[in-house]
Design a protein around this motif. Structure first.
Motif, mmCIF file in Angstrom:
data_model
loop_
_atom_site.group_PDB
_atom_site.id
_atom_site.type_symbol
_atom_site.label_atom_id
_atom_site.label_comp_id
_atom_site.label_asym_id
_atom_site.label_seq_id
_atom_site.Cartn_x
_atom_site.Cartn_y
_atom_site.Cartn_z
ATOM 1 N N LYS A 35 -11.875 8.737 -11.445
ATOM 2 C CA LYS A 35 -12.348 7.513 -12.109
ATOM 3 C C LYS A 35 -12.108 7.587 -13.605
ATOM 4 C CE LYS A 35 -15.936 6.142 -9.125
ATOM 5 N NZ LYS A 35 -17.280 6.474 -8.709
ATOM 6 N N THR A 68 0.840 -1.207 0.000
ATOM 7 C CA THR A 68 0.000 0.000 0.000
ATOM 8 C C THR A 68 0.871 1.251 0.000
ATOM 9 O OG1 THR A 68 -1.666 -1.223 1.235
ATOM 10 C CG2 THR A 68 -1.873 1.157 1.243
ATOM 11 N N LYS A 120 -12.112 2.377 -4.692
ATOM 12 C CA LYS A 120 -12.737 1.592 -3.631
ATOM 13 C C LYS A 120 -13.604 2.478 -2.726
ATOM 14 C CE LYS A 120 -11.527 -1.563 0.084
ATOM 15 N NZ LYS A 120 -10.458 -2.343 0.689
ATOM 16 N N ASP A 168 -0.404 -2.392 -4.862
ATOM 17 C CA ASP A 168 -1.754 -2.830 -5.243
ATOM 18 C C ASP A 168 -2.779 -1.753 -4.920
ATOM 19 O OD1 ASP A 168 -0.893 -5.768 -5.434
ATOM 20 O OD2 ASP A 168 -0.390 -5.221 -3.369
ATOM 21 N N THR A 169 -2.578 -1.149 -3.728
ATOM 22 C CA THR A 169 -3.577 -0.219 -3.206
ATOM 23 C C THR A 169 -2.935 1.138 -2.988
ATOM 24 O OG1 THR A 169 -4.664 -2.055 -2.090
ATOM 25 C CG2 THR A 169 -5.190 0.161 -1.281
ATOM 26 N N LYS A 173 -4.898 -0.999 -10.414
ATOM 27 C CA LYS A 173 -4.727 -0.470 -9.050
ATOM 28 C C LYS A 173 -6.083 -0.311 -8.358
ATOM 29 C CE LYS A 173 -0.420 0.035 -9.946
ATOM 30 N NZ LYS A 173 0.384 -1.136 -9.588
ATOM 31 N N THR A 174 -6.044 -0.502 -7.034
ATOM 32 C CA THR A 174 -7.186 -0.123 -6.212
ATOM 33 C C THR A 174 -6.855 1.233 -5.608
ATOM 34 O OG1 THR A 174 -7.711 -2.409 -5.705
ATOM 35 C CG2 THR A 174 -8.568 -0.743 -4.190
ATOM 36 N N ALA A 193 -8.193 1.487 -13.216
ATOM 37 C CA ALA A 193 -8.162 1.409 -11.742
ATOM 38 C C ALA A 193 -9.577 1.201 -11.209
ATOM 39 C CB ALA A 193 -7.581 2.688 -11.162
ATOM 40 N N THR A 194 -9.648 0.623 -10.011
ATOM 41 C CA THR A 194 -10.925 0.511 -9.311
ATOM 42 C C THR A 194 -10.895 1.478 -8.146
ATOM 43 O OG1 THR A 194 -10.948 -1.826 -9.835
ATOM 44 C CG2 THR A 194 -12.449 -1.104 -8.092
#
Ligand SMILES: Cc1cc2nc3c(=O)[nH]c(=O)nc-3n(C[C@H](O)[C@H](O)[C@H](O)COP(=O)(O)O)c2cc1C
Length: 168
Positions: free
Chosen positions: A132, A3, A141, A82-83, A111-112, A138-139
């Motif tokens: 977004k 992270t 969250k 990842d985050t 990527k989150t 990317a997502t």
């Protein structure tokens, strides 16, 4: 899971909080780093913003008017994360232009991203939707987290931040 916390925040004289050594968004970012053990990248302008609030406002206005992409110092390779928590203040109902500089320089695929921001009334001002659309692949969250800058400087604000972190 690795992270990263990426953020931009301006110290010195600011709206509603007087002259401060660390900006409002920075306080939230530091708390997230402490609680999650994430790595940190602070977006630092090559050409520092004026300490004087009025002069900083003028510079920000000019950058927005010209759709500038101000340079920042150094960079971070986001490919191994990842985050990514992604934080900034609202400037003129938008993200500061230097935040666009960062967003547009990186590959967000897979990527989150967890956005957070401070403001003095505008909430997230639609900037999560902008993220977004700009962070292709990317997502984003959850609903993100926004808080007034003056609240971010209080124990109550930090408690609210932690309550939100616990929901993730
Ligand atoms: C140039 C500039 C423009 C701003 N525009 C807005 C705005 O449109 N809406 C709002 O709610 N707050 C606005 N603010 C207030 C900041 O969003 C708020 O003070 C924020 O907490 C600053 O974060 P920082 O200390 O991390 O830089 C503005 C502040 C500055 C310096």
């Amino acid at each position: 899971m690795k992270t990263l916390v990426v953020y931009f925040s301006r110290a010195d004289e600011n709206y509603n909080v007087g002259t401060v050594e660390a900006g409002n968004t920075e306080l939230l970012a530091k708390e997230i780093i402490t609680k999650t053990g994430a790595d940190e990248f602070k977006i630092e302008p090559e050409d520092k913003y004026p300490a004087n609030y009025q002069e900083a406002i003028e510079r920000a206005t000019e950058e927005r008017k010209t759709n500038a992409r101000p340079e920042y110092i150094g960079d971070v390779d986001i490919s191994s994360y990842d985050t990514i928590f992604f934080g900034y203040p609202i400037w003129w109902g938008d993200m500061p232009m230097i935040v666009y500089s960062f967003v547009e320089k990186h590959d967000w695929d897979g990527k989150t991203v967890i956005p957070f921001n401070t403001h003095e009334g505008s909430g997230n001002s639609g900037t999560y939707d902008i993220l977004k659309s700009k962070m292709t692949g990317a997502t984003l969250k959850g609903d993100g987290f926004n808080m007034s800058g003056s609240t971010a400087r209080t124990n109550d604000g930090i408690e609210k931040l932690n309550n939100w972190l616990n929901t993730l």
